[in-house]
Scaffold this active site. Sequence first.
Site, short mmCIF file in Angstrom:
data_model
loop_
_atom_site.label_atom_id
_atom_site.label_comp_id
_atom_site.label_asym_id
_atom_site.label_seq_id
_atom_site.Cartn_x
_atom_site.Cartn_y
_atom_site.Cartn_z
N SER A 8 0.85 -1.20 0.00
CA SER A 8 0.00 0.00 0.00
C SER A 8 0.88 1.25 0.00
O SER A 8 1.73 1.41 0.87
CB SER A 8 -0.88 0.01 1.25
OG SER A 8 -1.42 1.30 1.43
N HIS A 31 -1.28 -1.22 -4.19
CA HIS A 31 -2.56 -0.95 -3.54
C HIS A 31 -2.67 0.56 -3.31
O HIS A 31 -1.82 1.16 -2.63
CB HIS A 31 -2.61 -1.71 -2.21
CG HIS A 31 -3.88 -1.61 -1.47
ND1 HIS A 31 -4.99 -2.40 -1.74
CD2 HIS A 31 -4.25 -0.83 -0.43
CE1 HIS A 31 -5.97 -2.11 -0.90
NE2 HIS A 31 -5.55 -1.14 -0.08
N ASP A 33 -4.89 3.54 -1.81
CA ASP A 33 -5.97 3.85 -0.87
C ASP A 33 -6.54 5.23 -1.13
O ASP A 33 -5.88 6.24 -0.91
CB ASP A 33 -5.42 3.78 0.57
CG ASP A 33 -5.15 2.36 1.01
OD1 ASP A 33 -6.07 1.52 0.94
OD2 ASP A 33 -4.00 2.07 1.42
N MET A 35 -9.21 7.90 -0.01
CA MET A 35 -10.03 8.24 1.17
C MET A 35 -10.60 9.64 1.00
O MET A 35 -9.90 10.55 0.53
CB MET A 35 -9.17 8.21 2.43
CG MET A 35 -8.46 6.89 2.67
SD MET A 35 -7.60 6.91 4.26
CE MET A 35 -6.70 5.36 4.16
N HIS A 64 -8.37 0.79 -3.75
CA HIS A 64 -9.27 0.56 -2.62
C HIS A 64 -9.97 1.87 -2.29
O HIS A 64 -9.36 2.79 -1.76
CB HIS A 64 -8.43 0.06 -1.42
CG HIS A 64 -9.20 -0.15 -0.16
ND1 HIS A 64 -8.58 -0.30 1.06
CD2 HIS A 64 -10.53 -0.22 0.08
CE1 HIS A 64 -9.50 -0.47 2.00
NE2 HIS A 64 -10.69 -0.41 1.44
N MET A 66 -12.17 4.08 -0.20
CA MET A 66 -12.79 4.30 1.10
C MET A 66 -13.51 5.63 1.01
O MET A 66 -13.10 6.64 1.59
CB MET A 66 -11.72 4.29 2.20
CG MET A 66 -11.25 2.87 2.53
SD MET A 66 -9.65 2.83 3.34
CE MET A 66 -8.60 3.02 1.91
N MET A 135 -11.41 -6.29 5.73
CA MET A 135 -10.58 -5.32 6.45
C MET A 135 -10.24 -5.88 7.82
O MET A 135 -11.13 -6.31 8.56
CB MET A 135 -11.30 -3.98 6.61
CG MET A 135 -11.45 -3.16 5.34
SD MET A 135 -9.88 -2.77 4.51
CE MET A 135 -8.99 -1.87 5.79
N GLY A 140 -8.79 3.61 7.38
CA GLY A 140 -8.51 5.03 7.54
C GLY A 140 -7.03 5.35 7.72
O GLY A 140 -6.58 6.41 7.29
N PHE A 141 -6.31 4.43 8.32
CA PHE A 141 -4.90 4.72 8.63
C PHE A 141 -4.03 3.48 8.50
O PHE A 141 -4.49 2.37 8.75
CB PHE A 141 -4.78 5.26 10.07
CG PHE A 141 -5.64 6.46 10.32
CD1 PHE A 141 -5.22 7.74 9.95
CD2 PHE A 141 -6.91 6.30 10.86
CE1 PHE A 141 -6.03 8.84 10.15
CE2 PHE A 141 -7.74 7.41 11.06
CZ PHE A 141 -7.30 8.68 10.70
N GLY A 143 -0.53 1.33 9.72
CA GLY A 143 0.19 1.11 10.97
C GLY A 143 -0.64 0.68 12.16
O GLY A 143 -0.15 0.69 13.29
N ASP A 173 -6.47 -6.65 4.43
CA ASP A 173 -5.82 -5.34 4.47
C ASP A 173 -5.88 -4.79 5.88
O ASP A 173 -6.97 -4.60 6.43
CB ASP A 173 -6.58 -4.42 3.48
CG ASP A 173 -6.00 -3.01 3.39
OD1 ASP A 173 -4.93 -2.75 3.97
OD2 ASP A 173 -6.64 -2.16 2.73
N GLY A 174 -4.69 -4.52 6.45
CA GLY A 174 -4.61 -3.93 7.78
C GLY A 174 -3.83 -4.80 8.75
O GLY A 174 -4.25 -5.91 9.07
N GLY A 175 -2.67 -4.33 9.13
CA GLY A 175 -1.87 -5.06 10.11
C GLY A 175 -1.23 -6.32 9.57
O GLY A 175 -0.83 -7.20 10.34
N GLY A 195 1.19 -2.19 4.08
CA GLY A 195 1.70 -0.82 3.97
C GLY A 195 2.97 -0.66 4.77
O GLY A 195 4.09 -0.68 4.23
C1 DX5 Z 1 -6.07 1.32 5.83
C2 DX5 Z 1 -5.69 1.05 4.41
C3 DX5 Z 1 -4.57 0.11 4.27
C4 DX5 Z 1 -3.29 0.57 4.94
C5 DX5 Z 1 -2.67 -0.64 5.54
O1 DX5 Z 1 -7.33 1.85 5.90
O2 DX5 Z 1 -6.78 0.51 3.67
O3 DX5 Z 1 -4.33 -0.25 2.91
O4 DX5 Z 1 -2.36 1.16 4.08
O5 DX5 Z 1 -1.57 -0.27 6.29
P1 DX5 Z 1 -0.79 -1.29 7.22
O6 DX5 Z 1 -0.34 -2.42 6.34
O7 DX5 Z 1 0.31 -0.48 7.78
O8 DX5 Z 1 -1.78 -1.77 8.25
ZN ZN Z 2 -6.40 -0.37 1.68
#
Ligand code: DX5
Ligand code: ZN
Length: 221
Positions: A8, A31, A33, A35, A64, A66, A135, A140-141, A143, A173-175, A195
């Site tokens: 990402s 990827h 994002d 938003m 993606h 959002m 998800m 939204g973020f 990390g 996606d996420g963590g 990401g």
């Molecule tokens: C969060 C995004 C993700 C984000 C993942 O809302 O959709 O794509 O970049 O970031 P990490 O991999 O750091 O959780």
């Molecule tokens: Zn994403």
Amino acid sequence: MGVQINPSILSADFVNLERELARIATADAVHVDVMDNHFVPNLTLGLPVVRRIAEVSPLPLDVHLMIEDADRWAPAYAEAGAASVTFHAEATQAPVRLARELRSGGVRAAVAVRPATPVEPLYDLLGDLDMVLVMTVDPGFGGQAFIEGMLAKVRRLRAAVTASGATVDIQVDGGVSASTIAAIARAGANVFVAGSAVYGDPDPSGAIARLRLLGDAPYEV
Ligand code: DX5
Ligand code: ZN
């Protein structure tokens, strides 16, 4: 369907995107994002930037969205050059109509669900989808910490995909990191967004290679 690693660019340097794309050349897709500061409390980039990324990216774009009102805005991202467009189940009134519209333009269509949104309502729509995104953080973020409870959701979805006979990728996606990816793969996911685990590493292509290896675990469903 093999393992796919889609870094990402949310965790990349937004002022040097072209250079940042070159650092992940061994990935399967980038990827992106999008938003809108309404669907999620953050604002990233929109159509003109996605269009330009598509022009310079050596990798296909996994967009993606959002954003609210996906029915209205998603088709323009397909036209902007995305290979795959993911919209949120919570932001569409007509997921099948939208997925069909995207696919008729030669683009892959995917639906995403937030952690608190059940995935079961999508089971009867799988024939119209190329991918479902589970998800594993509240969107939204970057990390944020992986939500363990989502493994059960991935497991149920993999069983439903297998039962349906449809060819549908399961993206997470996420963590996603070297410490979480194997368990997610065993639960049934095959497309991984990462990401901070990629761009937070001094050697992004090494990080991609490690994730690919660890994510290549057979489903345990
Ligand atoms: C969060 C995004 C993700 C984000 C993942 O809302 O959709 O794509 O970049 O970031 P990490 O991999 O750091 O959780
Ligand atoms: Zn994403």
